[in-house]
Each structure stands twice: as C-alpha cells, then as structure tokens.
Design a protein around this motif. Structure first.
Motif, PDB file in Angstrom:
ATOM      1  N   VAL A 104       0.734  -1.266   0.027  1.00 57.96           N
ATOM      2  CA  VAL A 104      -0.020   0.032   0.050  1.00 57.96           C
ATOM      3  C   VAL A 104       0.942   1.345   0.201  1.00 57.96           C
ATOM      4  CG1 VAL A 104      -1.669   1.327   1.406  1.00 57.96           C
ATOM      5  CG2 VAL A 104      -1.899  -1.128   1.001  1.00 57.96           C
ATOM      6  N   ARG A 105       0.385   2.358  -0.683  1.00 58.74           N
ATOM      7  CA  ARG A 105       1.280   3.642  -0.722  1.00 58.74           C
ATOM      8  C   ARG A 105       1.296   3.911   0.770  1.00 58.74           C
ATOM      9  NH1 ARG A 105      -1.567   7.600  -4.017  1.00 58.74           N
ATOM     10  NH2 ARG A 105      -1.975   8.602  -1.984  1.00 58.74           N
ATOM     11  N   LYS A 106       2.698   4.536   1.008  1.00 59.35           N
ATOM     12  CA  LYS A 106       3.223   4.755   2.230  1.00 59.35           C
ATOM     13  C   LYS A 106       2.314   5.823   3.115  1.00 59.35           C
ATOM     14  CE  LYS A 106       7.099   2.615   3.532  1.00 59.35           C
ATOM     15  NZ  LYS A 106       7.388   1.846   4.743  1.00 59.35           N
ATOM     16  N   ASP A 107       1.692   6.690   2.265  1.00 64.20           N
ATOM     17  CA  ASP A 107       1.137   7.668   3.008  1.00 64.20           C
ATOM     18  C   ASP A 107      -0.458   7.280   3.564  1.00 64.20           C
ATOM     19  OD1 ASP A 107       0.287   7.839   0.340  1.00 64.20           O
ATOM     20  OD2 ASP A 107      -0.051   9.815   0.239  1.00 64.20           O
ATOM     21  N   VAL A 108      -0.786   5.992   3.286  1.00 63.57           N
ATOM     22  CA  VAL A 108      -2.095   5.433   3.589  1.00 63.57           C
ATOM     23  C   VAL A 108      -2.108   3.930   4.408  1.00 63.57           C
ATOM     24  CG1 VAL A 108      -4.312   4.470   2.593  1.00 63.57           C
ATOM     25  CG2 VAL A 108      -2.861   6.236   1.222  1.00 63.57           C
TER      26      VAL A 108
ATOM     27  N   GLY B 178       6.998  11.113 -13.898  1.00 61.51           N
ATOM     28  CA  GLY B 178       6.944  12.005 -12.696  1.00 61.51           C
ATOM     29  C   GLY B 178       7.813  11.399 -11.605  1.00 61.51           C
ATOM     30  N   LYS B 179       7.421  11.633 -10.289  1.00 61.81           N
ATOM     31  CA  LYS B 179       8.022  11.455  -9.082  1.00 61.81           C
ATOM     32  C   LYS B 179       8.215  10.226  -8.694  1.00 61.81           C
ATOM     33  CE  LYS B 179       7.761  12.820  -4.251  1.00 61.81           C
ATOM     34  NZ  LYS B 179       7.128  13.630  -3.240  1.00 61.81           N
ATOM     35  N   GLY B 180       6.977   9.361  -8.904  1.00 57.77           N
ATOM     36  CA  GLY B 180       6.783   7.966  -8.349  1.00 57.77           C
ATOM     37  C   GLY B 180       6.134   8.135  -7.216  1.00 57.77           C
ATOM     38  N   SER B 181       6.007   6.903  -6.525  1.00 57.49           N
ATOM     39  CA  SER B 181       5.219   6.546  -5.219  1.00 57.49           C
ATOM     40  C   SER B 181       5.959   5.392  -4.495  1.00 57.49           C
ATOM     41  CB  SER B 181       3.844   6.331  -5.613  1.00 57.49           C
ATOM     42  OG  SER B 181       2.981   7.112  -5.999  1.00 57.49           O
TER      43      SER B 181
ATOM     44  N   ASP C 298      14.545  -2.449   0.457  1.00 56.04           N
ATOM     45  CA  ASP C 298      14.441  -3.610   1.634  1.00 56.04           C
ATOM     46  C   ASP C 298      13.343  -4.340   0.989  1.00 56.04           C
ATOM     47  OD1 ASP C 298      11.946  -2.820   2.883  1.00 56.04           O
ATOM     48  OD2 ASP C 298      13.038  -1.101   3.763  1.00 56.04           O
ATOM     49  N   ALA C 299      13.477  -5.428   1.478  1.00 52.47           N
ATOM     50  CA  ALA C 299      12.386  -6.735   1.003  1.00 52.47           C
ATOM     51  C   ALA C 299      11.003  -6.347   1.368  1.00 52.47           C
ATOM     52  CB  ALA C 299      12.520  -7.856   1.675  1.00 52.47           C
ATOM     53  N   LEU C 300      10.597  -5.015   2.159  1.00 50.98           N
ATOM     54  CA  LEU C 300       9.156  -4.711   2.323  1.00 50.98           C
ATOM     55  C   LEU C 300       8.873  -3.304   1.805  1.00 50.98           C
ATOM     56  CD1 LEU C 300       9.112  -6.018   6.066  1.00 50.98           C
ATOM     57  CD2 LEU C 300       8.464  -7.264   3.734  1.00 50.98           C
ATOM     58  N   THR C 301       9.687  -2.844   1.088  1.00 54.61           N
ATOM     59  CA  THR C 301       9.176  -1.367   0.348  1.00 54.61           C
ATOM     60  C   THR C 301      10.094  -1.406  -1.164  1.00 54.61           C
ATOM     61  OG1 THR C 301       9.701  -0.707   2.751  1.00 54.61           O
ATOM     62  CG2 THR C 301       9.551   1.161   0.827  1.00 54.61           C
ATOM     63  N   PHE C 302       9.027  -0.488  -1.765  1.00 54.19           N
ATOM     64  CA  PHE C 302       9.670  -0.349  -3.313  1.00 54.19           C
ATOM     65  C   PHE C 302       9.068   1.021  -3.587  1.00 54.19           C
ATOM     66  CE2 PHE C 302       5.685  -2.667  -4.257  1.00 54.19           C
ATOM     67  CZ  PHE C 302       5.108  -1.791  -5.079  1.00 54.19           C
ATOM     68  N   THR C 303       9.696   1.719  -4.426  1.00 49.97           N
ATOM     69  CA  THR C 303       9.324   3.029  -5.098  1.00 49.97           C
ATOM     70  C   THR C 303       9.237   2.461  -6.466  1.00 49.97           C
ATOM     71  OG1 THR C 303      10.322   4.319  -3.404  1.00 49.97           O
ATOM     72  CG2 THR C 303       9.629   5.456  -5.607  1.00 49.97           C
ATOM     73  N   LEU C 304       7.954   2.987  -6.904  1.00 46.81           N
ATOM     74  CA  LEU C 304       7.578   2.692  -8.645  1.00 46.81           C
ATOM     75  C   LEU C 304       7.155   3.880  -9.436  1.00 46.81           C
ATOM     76  CD1 LEU C 304       6.581   0.760 -10.751  1.00 46.81           C
ATOM     77  CD2 LEU C 304       4.118   0.844  -9.599  1.00 46.81           C
ATOM     78  N   LYS C 305       8.134   4.061 -10.410  1.00 53.23           N
ATOM     79  CA  LYS C 305       8.011   5.523 -10.916  1.00 53.23           C
ATOM     80  C   LYS C 305       7.616   4.996 -12.416  1.00 53.23           C
ATOM     81  CE  LYS C 305      10.960   9.201 -12.417  1.00 53.23           C
ATOM     82  NZ  LYS C 305      12.332   9.899 -12.399  1.00 53.23           N
ATOM     83  N   THR C 306       6.758   5.793 -12.878  1.00 54.70           N
ATOM     84  CA  THR C 306       6.452   5.530 -14.662  1.00 54.70           C
ATOM     85  C   THR C 306       6.475   6.831 -15.326  1.00 54.70           C
ATOM     86  OG1 THR C 306       4.109   5.657 -14.028  1.00 54.70           O
ATOM     87  CG2 THR C 306       5.071   3.295 -14.482  1.00 54.70           C
TER      88      THR C 306
END
Length: 137
Positions: A36-40, A115-118, A105-113
């Motif tokens: 889930v996106r980190k701000d939610v 702009g900035k990404g999430s 790390d194994a529990l976090t990723f940033t996805l960018k297509t």
C-alpha cells in the motif's frame, strides 16, 4: 501453575499473529503480497493505492498477470519493461510500460512510470481490509 497457563496463552497469541506468507524473492527480491502506498494506512487503503507483488511483476487493481523484464540494474534500482493484462478481470489486451523500481529492502519499493513516483510498503494480511485478505497466500 498460573505461569504455565500464561505462557501457553502467550505462545498461542504469537502463533496466531505469525506471518506465514512466502519469503522475499522473485524479480525484485520483495516479499510477495499486498503493498500500500506509504501515506495510506493498510486497513483503509482504496484500490487506487494498492499493489500486489507475486514475484513476477507488480499488479494493480486494474491490471493482472504482470511480468517484469529487467532492462538494467544499478544497485537496488531496476529499469524494467513490464507487461500486464490491462484489466482486473475479463478479456483485455496486454500492455507494456517502462518503469523504474527502487527496492531499498524486502518490504518497500518505489515505483516510477512518469514523474516523481510513489513509495509502497508491505501490509500483512491481518492489517488489510477484509476484501483484500483473499489475495494474500
């Protein structure tokens, strides 16, 4: 005697909350499951901020059977071409999109297509809304 009962109760509670999902692995060395996106918060996440990693690609509520092909990798940053069926269910065309995925790390990723990404974080099944728990193996 009371100590044994309390010890047994604590062991039962720990076993009930133990994470039995698969270990990190696959294309990105992430733990398979719901992110889930980190701000939610996990328990209130709408479909728009939910992603599902199955070891082969990162799916959304509106895509499935995603397969990432690594084009290049520098440390924990992957440039990929990801192909997905462009619908959550039913017949649909397969679409391909270029993405940058960073895995600190194994529990976090940033996805960018574009702009900035999430940034997304792993959510254990017990923290998810009831409707999403069925997607976690």
């Amino acid at each position: 005697m009371p100590i044994l009962i309390m010890g047994a109760a604590a062991a039962t509670a720990a076993a009930a909350s133990a994470d039995t999902s698969p270990q990190p692995g696959g294309v990105y060395r992430l733990k398979p499951g719901i992110y889930v996106r980190k701000d939610v918060a996990c328990n209130t996440a709408p479909n728009a901020v939910v992603r599902y990693y199955d070891g082969r690609g990162i799916n959304s509520a509106h895509s499935r059977a995603c397969r990432a092909r690594i084009l290049s990798r520098k440390g924990n940053r992957y440039e990929v071409s990801q192909s997905c069926i462009d619908a959550g269910a039913g017949p649909a065309p397969r679409v391909t999109e270029r993405q940058t995925v960073t895995v600190p790390d194994a529990l976090t990723f940033t996805l960018k297509t574009h702009g900035k990404g999430s940034t997304y974080g792993y959510c254990p099944a017990y923290m998810l809304p009831a409707g999403l728990r069925g997607f976690v193996r």
